[in-house]
Design an enzyme around this catalytic site. Structure first.
Site, PDB file in Angstrom:
ATOM      1  N   GLU A   1      -2.472 -27.988 -25.899  1.00  0.00           N
ATOM      2  CA  GLU A   1      -2.669 -29.347 -25.422  1.00  0.00           C
ATOM      3  C   GLU A   1      -3.927 -29.307 -24.558  1.00  0.00           C
ATOM      4  OE1 GLU A   1       0.556 -31.058 -23.177  1.00  0.00           O
ATOM      5  OE2 GLU A   1      -0.591 -32.916 -22.923  1.00  0.00           O
TER       6      GLU A   1
ATOM      7  N   ARG B   1       6.503 -14.869 -24.213  1.00  0.00           N
ATOM      8  CA  ARG B   1       5.242 -15.247 -23.590  1.00  0.00           C
ATOM      9  C   ARG B   1       4.715 -14.114 -22.731  1.00  0.00           C
ATOM     10  NH1 ARG B   1       4.200 -19.731 -20.682  1.00  0.00           N
ATOM     11  NH2 ARG B   1       5.263 -21.033 -22.171  1.00  0.00           N
TER      12      ARG B   1
ATOM     13  N   LYS C   1       0.003 -24.053 -16.099  1.00  0.00           N
ATOM     14  CA  LYS C   1      -1.210 -24.878 -16.064  1.00  0.00           C
ATOM     15  C   LYS C   1      -1.207 -25.809 -14.865  1.00  0.00           C
ATOM     16  CE  LYS C   1      -2.025 -25.496 -20.968  1.00  0.00           C
ATOM     17  NZ  LYS C   1      -1.981 -26.574 -21.955  1.00  0.00           N
TER      18      LYS C   1
END
Ligand code: ATP
Ligand code: MG
Length: 562
Positions: free
Chosen positions: A37, A268, A278
């Site tokens: 994104e 992850r 983020k």
């Protein structure tokens, strides 16, 4: 027998899945994608996903798509799009001509929603966000049906059309999939698939005021692009039934074992002494707690690049940690070890003195200078040599001298011999101290017969020191970095992450001295200041004002400090 054949190739679990898919003929090709994104800069966690997706495509002669998942205009910006593309290229992943945006498919997503409505499998819901949450139930209790759940197809079509036309305010109405409010999987309890958001989108402008939700949009994006293996991180495991549900519902009744996209999840990347969220990284930047997204202490790709990491060292690290189905915390020291291993092969060796003290060679002729040969990279002879100037007055490191030294201190000590790298053996004859006890100058005599490379000059002394010539060096600023956070796992700490920042994570050294070659030849960004560590030119560095960033020390000093 060839060694190559003896190497047993170990495959990660996704490769095993692909092998099986190809063997069983479910697919005859591999198509992956990386779907960020554009709401921030990429970090090293993203690098893991990029290298996995790109690596698989490459290994299986398949294709890798770059796709921006730009379905939430609130936080998305063109700046992020550009930085993301730059970072992916730098890492070495290549999407060729396949650069896509989820917003390219808004029309198809809208059509897909209409189709669900027409099948009686989606409805417009007027509950407020709070009510929707309340009705959803919990992990232990089933949800309740929305009072709007049984609206007719016609009414739903009309209301959804009104949503699209901008009749309603943000949050006033949503479109939901009609699945099962009692499902043990909360994600299946009539998830929202479209919401109203009066916002300007970075690509589609004001064309739309309704935007699809991730769980609805993602399988459609994958299906449109013909993605075969849709790889994401483990937190999406409970979303997989929803992914499959939308693929099934929108496929027009083709048999389910065909070449539909499938979701697979891997662990992850989490790193010690930093954060990967983020939101937190954005806060660090916006609150100016760091010097921008590319601050060399940041775990961002651009931060690591500015710090002096090579793409190869990041790839090496990702290979070292591998892909599993269990989340873990990866050690920052391992990333540094990977960098050392890689930079050792590519760094240009230079001499720099970070904490200088003057050394005077009392028996060296005044005004004389000699050009000595310095090897550019002992790991790669083809990189040749360069000249470094030797003269009567040199800078050496302050901590390379000791007045009263312990036995195992093989550096500059009164009455003892030591070699000056690429030059002569010298014997320390004295020093000058200021009133407050600070060493101001050190004196020595050189042995003219001991020049490096000279016949018979290989007389043995234990220590070798680096130096630069007082009249033939450049002043430089050197930035030394430490861990950004004081605690190993800031995300697991109860305190606010801002309180956990390491106040000593940046030390700026002025009046350091480097040999002139550092400004003459800047073709190699990767440097080793001999005996100190790996360094690179900071983005602000100019030949007039040299600024270096320390990438990593030659040895792991952190482990010792702990
Ligand atoms: P958010 O969704 O909260 O904005 P995100 O880090 O998931 O943050 P995306 O842009 O959605 O950001 O991530 C793009 C891809 O990178 C996703 O497929 C995601 O699974 C993957 N990814 C994100 N963080 C990591 C990580 N730490 N390790 C491995 N892959 C990651
Ligand atoms: Mg995400």
């Amino acid at each position: 027998m060839e060694l190559e054949n003896e190497k047993i190739e170990s495959k990660n679990f996704i490769e095993l899945i692909i092998d099986k898919d190809l063997e069983e003929g479910r697919f005859d090709h591999v198509q992956t994608r990386f779907p960020p994104e554009p709401n921030g800069y990429l970090h090293i966690g993203h690098a893991k996903s990029i290298l996995l997706n790109y690596g698989l495509a490459k290994k299986y002669n398949g294709k890798f798509n770059m796709r921006f998942d730009d379905t939430n205009p609130t936080k998305e910006k063109e700046e992020f799009v550009e930085s993301i593309l730059k970072d992916i290229k730098w890492l070495g992943a290549d999407w060729e001509d396949r650069l896509f945006f989820a917003s390219n498919y808004f029309e198809q997503m809208y059509e897909a929603a209409i189709k669900l409505i027409k099948k009686g499998k989606a409805y417009v819901c007027d509950l407020s966000p709070e009510e929707i949450r309340e009705y959803r139930g919990t992990l232990t209790e089933p949800g309740k049906d929305s009072p709007y759940r049984n609206r007719s197809v016609e009414e739903n079509l009309e209301l959804f059309d009104n949503m699209k036309k901008g009749v309603y305010k943000d949050g006033e109405k949503v479109l939901r999939a009609k699945i099962d409010m009692t499902s043990p999987n909360i994600n299946m309890r009539d998830p929202i698939i479209y919401r109203v958001a009066h916002m300007t989108h970075h690509k589609t402008g004001d064309k739309w005021c309704i935007y699809p939700m991730y769980d609805f949009a993602h399988p459609i994006e994958d299906a449109i692009e013909g993605v075969t293996h849709s790889i994401c991180t483990l937190e999406f495991v409970p979303h997989r039934p929803l992914y499959d549900y939308f693929v099934d519902e929108l496929k027009d009744g083709k048999d389910l074992e065909d070449n539909r996209p499938r979701q697979y999840e891997f662990n992850r990347l989490n790193l010690t002494y930093t954060v990967m969220s983020k939101r937190k990284l954005l806060a660090l930047v916006e609150e100016k707690l760091v010097d921008g997204w590319d601050d060399p202490r940041m775990p961002t790709i651009c931060g690591l690049r500015r710090r002096g990491y090579s793409p190869e060292s990041i790839r090496k690290f990702i290979d070292m940690i591998g892909y599993t189905k269990f989340d873990a915390l990866n050690d920052f020291a391992m990333l540094e070890a990977a960098a050392r291993e890689d930079l050792n092969m590519r760094a240009l060796r230079l001499s720099a003195v970070l904490d200088p003290v003057k050394l005077v060679i009392t028996n060296y002729p005044e005004g004389l200078s000699e050009e000595m040969d310095a090897i550019n990279n002992p790991e790669n002879e083809s990189e040749g040599t360069h000249k470094i100037t030797f003269s009567k007055e040199l800078w050496i490191e302050r901590d390379d001298f000791m007045e009263d030294a312990p036995k195992n201190f093989y550096r500059m000590v009164p009455g003892k011999e030591v070699r000056l790298k690429n030059a002569y053996i010298v014997k320390c004859t004295g020093f000058k101290k200021s009133e407050d006890g600070k060493i101001e100058e050190i004196y020595c005599e050189y042995d003219p017969q001991s020049k490096s490379g000279m016949e018979g000059a290989n007389r043995k002394v234990k220590g070798t020191l680096h130096w630069v010539s007082v009249n033939d060096c450049l002043e430089a600023e050197v930035r030394i970095y430490d861990r950004l956070f004081m605690v190993e796992n800031p995300s697991a700490d109860e305190r606010d992450f801002r309180e956990l920042l390491n106040p000593d994570s940046l030390k700026v050294l002025q009046k350091c001295y480097v040999e002139k070659y550092a400004a003459q030849n800047t073709t190699n960004r990767y440097l080793q200041f001999q005996r100190i560590g790996y360094f690179t030119y900071d983005t602000s560095s100019t030949p007039e004002h040299l600024v270096f960033n320390k990438t990593v020390a030659l040895k792991d000093t952190w482990a010792k400090k702990k």
